[in-house]
Design an enzyme around this catalytic site. Structure first.
Site, mmCIF file in Angstrom:
data_model
loop_
_atom_site.group_PDB
_atom_site.id
_atom_site.type_symbol
_atom_site.label_atom_id
_atom_site.label_comp_id
_atom_site.label_asym_id
_atom_site.label_seq_id
_atom_site.Cartn_x
_atom_site.Cartn_y
_atom_site.Cartn_z
ATOM 1 N N GLY A 99 0.833 -1.197 0.000
ATOM 2 C CA GLY A 99 0.000 0.000 0.000
ATOM 3 C C GLY A 99 0.863 1.240 0.000
ATOM 4 O O GLY A 99 2.066 1.157 0.287
ATOM 5 N N CYS B 230 5.293 -6.253 1.308
ATOM 6 C CA CYS B 230 5.673 -4.837 1.254
ATOM 7 C C CYS B 230 5.103 -4.085 2.467
ATOM 8 O O CYS B 230 5.519 -4.336 3.583
ATOM 9 C CB CYS B 230 5.237 -4.233 -0.074
ATOM 10 N N TYR B 231 4.138 -3.194 2.273
ATOM 11 C CA TYR B 231 3.560 -2.504 3.442
ATOM 12 C C TYR B 231 3.064 -3.518 4.465
ATOM 13 O O TYR B 231 3.222 -3.319 5.679
ATOM 14 C CB TYR B 231 2.408 -1.585 3.008
ATOM 15 N N HIS C 279 7.647 -8.083 -4.071
ATOM 16 C CA HIS C 279 6.301 -8.455 -4.545
ATOM 17 C C HIS C 279 6.301 -9.827 -5.230
ATOM 18 O O HIS C 279 6.632 -9.927 -6.411
ATOM 19 C CB HIS C 279 5.786 -7.382 -5.514
ATOM 20 N N GLU D 68 3.831 -11.475 -6.205
ATOM 21 C CA GLU D 68 2.707 -11.623 -7.124
ATOM 22 C C GLU D 68 3.021 -11.185 -8.550
ATOM 23 O O GLU D 68 2.315 -11.567 -9.478
ATOM 24 C CB GLU D 68 1.487 -10.853 -6.591
ATOM 25 N N ASP E 246 -19.536 -11.581 -20.134
ATOM 26 C CA ASP E 246 -20.081 -11.741 -18.794
ATOM 27 C C ASP E 246 -21.548 -12.164 -18.809
ATOM 28 O O ASP E 246 -21.937 -13.099 -18.103
ATOM 29 C CB ASP E 246 -19.911 -10.453 -17.982
ATOM 30 N N LYS F 43 -12.181 -11.831 -14.291
ATOM 31 C CA LYS F 43 -12.463 -12.013 -15.719
ATOM 32 C C LYS F 43 -11.873 -13.323 -16.268
ATOM 33 O O LYS F 43 -12.525 -14.041 -17.016
ATOM 34 C CB LYS F 43 -11.893 -10.826 -16.505
#
Ligand code: XMP
Length: 511
Positions: free
Chosen positions: A55, A82-83, A169, A171, A227, A367
């Protein structure tokens, strides 16, 4: 057995949705929640693990988001990123401080050889850093488990309490073995079973929908988009009485309306009402040139058409299906990383038909999961992988007034463009691509004849979410071929141009 859940706690970082998607990719269900809801969500979901995201805040500021130390003492495994890592340190009596900005790729060296987080990870690998705050003092019970040349605590852990923190990170793709680390946390530390799969999701959702809806009347507005198509196919599995309404406003691409009818009525066996309302829309649009006026007219006319359909059904239904997906839910639920949408799909149905309850069977899915689900439900690739298409359709791709002739020209040119992109296997890397018709006519020569015809614009962009975009670097030979085909095969076009502006300052659509 209840679905295992991991809570991904949002502190406003830009990669937060990505963390949640990675967890889901590892076949573990997770929810992205606001840090303010952490307690109630723990009680509600009994998570097998918690991930604190990064963040923009700094723990050195008094207003930085914080958590109760108690949460770290409940025996639930926690991974801070991280944060989130700094927050664990700060909350448990460690200290953080300012340091030089460390940004981009760094070499990560693992120090804790037996760390469960780094099991099977190379002793040295690449990680992605983005911070200026450093951990200066570890909390009691923690050890440093990895370092970089500039970051003395790139990772820390207290395996006894199952608390882990990484300054980098895991991710993002740039962290070479990041996904392995996330899986280590989920499977090695939290004891995940990998029970989040699309087939499991279908089974559970169909059971729930059957129990809830039974054979009550239920309606869905089908736009042809991914969708609403997947939502309809899923609900149809549970409720064969589902009625789908598809409005053809006459502004669709070549063969698109027929394709919707073929897939949903003929192949999927759905109860599909296809309303050909093209005359109504085209009449209302005649002579209109201003883009926002076109949008308004189309949006309103949609509601009128649905109202007419609603009257035929007695004016009310019990349930209405909508293809809301998880990013929309996150955007309205978390006020930290919220984005402002520039456009809303032309819906119309909720405004036009009375219903008791909205059914949103995709509201937990990203998605890419919606697409996987679509394949699992047997929908064809051209529906599941369809590129975004605006509600007002070709009306905002014809500059100036709309006529049946111009629509016919644009449909052919656009079809050739899409055909060539697919043939050259560029369709997966280009986010959105289409032809638009300008209201410019110029002089040309064909055979020995002078021509005075339209100019077609080709637009193709790469993007992640449509908020920003870059023009796609389509090879010249491919463009050459597309241009040749369009001027040869489409009457009244004698010039083709390629749009090389990014967004911003341009937008993706021309209107
Ligand atoms: P722009 O042109 O604003 O488009 O860069 C961003 C994305 O939104 C789509 N778009 C629309 N979608 N109704 C829609 O449902 C609209 O009026 C509309 N205008 C643009 C566009 O296709 C792109 O994906």
């Amino acid at each position: 057995m209840a679905q295992q859940t991991v809570l991904v706690v949002d502190f406003g970082g830009q990669y937060n949705q990505l963390i949640a998607r990675r967890v889901r990719e590892a076949n573990v269900y997770c929810e992205l929640i606001s840090f303010e809801k952490i307690r109630e969500k723990i009680e509600e979901t009994h998570p097998i693990g918690i991930i604190f995201t990064g963040g923009p805040a700094s723990l050195l500021e008094p207003n930085a988001p914080r958590i109760d130390a108690e949460i770290l003492g409940m025996g639930i495994p926690v991974l801070g990123i991280c944060y989130g890592c700094q927050l664990i340190a700060g909350t448990l009596g460690g200290a953080v401080g300012n340091g030089p900005r460390e940004y981009g790729r760094r070499e990560l060296a693992i120090k804790a050889k037996k760390s469960k987080l780094f099991e099977g990870v190379s002793a040295k690998s690449t990680c992605w850093m983005s911070h200026t705050i450093y951990i200066e003092k570890l909390p009691q019970g923690f050890v440093t488990s990895a370092v970089t040349e500039t970051c003395p605590v790139a990772a820390m852990e207290d395996p006894e309490r199952k608390l882990y923190g990484v300054q980098f990170h895991p991710e993002v793709m740039h962290t070479a073995e990041g996904f392995k680390m996330l899986k280590n946390f989920l499977y090695g530390v939290c004891g995940a079973k990998g029970d989040w799969t699309m087939s499991g999701y279908i089974e559970r959702t169909v059971k729930e929908l059957k129990a809830k809806i039974g054979d009550s009347p239920i309606v869905c507005a089908l736009s042809g988009g991914v969708d609403s198509a997947v939502a309809a196919a899923l609900v149809h599995r549970a409720c064969p009485q589902l009625k789908c309404i598809f409005v053809d406003h006459g502004l669709l691409r070549k063969d698109e309306a027929a394709e919707v009818v073929r897939v949903f009525r003929d192949e999927q066996g759905m109860n599909l009402v296809a309303v050909d309302a093209s005359d109504r829309f085209l009449k209302k649009l005649a002579g209109v040139t201003e883009p926002e006026a076109k949008r308004k007219i189309i949006g309103e006319e949609f509601i009128r058409v649905f109202e007419d359909e609603g009257k035929k059904m007695g004016g009310a239904v019990d349930y209405l299906v909508q293809g809301t997906i998880y990013p929309d839910v996150i955007e309205s639920g978390l006020n930290h990383s919220a984005k402002i949408k520039s456009h809303h799909n032309v819906g119309g149905l909720p405004a036009a038909i009375k219903f008791k309850e909205l059914i949103e069977p995709l509201r937990l899915l990203f998605k890419d999961e919606v697409r996987r689900l679509g394949f699992e439900l047997g929908l064809p690739e051209n529906v599941v992988m369809r590129q975004p298409f605006p509600g007002p359709g070709l009306a905002i791709r014809i500059i100036g007034d709309i006529t049946p002739d111009k629509l016919a020209i644009l449909r052919e040119a656009d079809f050739i463009f899409r055909d060539e992109i697919a043939k050259n296997k560029l369709d997966r890397e280009i986010w959105q691509y289409f032809a638009a018709l300008t209201n410019i006519r110029t002089v040309g020569v064909m055979g020995d004849e002078r021509t005075y015809d339209y100019t077609v614009v080709l637009r193709a962009v790469t993007s992640v979410d449509g908020m920003t975009a870059d023009w796609a670097r389509i090879p010249f030979e491919v463009l050459q071929n597309i241009s040749d085909r369009i001027v040869n095969e489409v009457k009244h076009v004698n010039r083709v141009v390629y749009d090389i502006t990014s967004k911003p300052p341009a937008t993706i659509e021309l209107e």
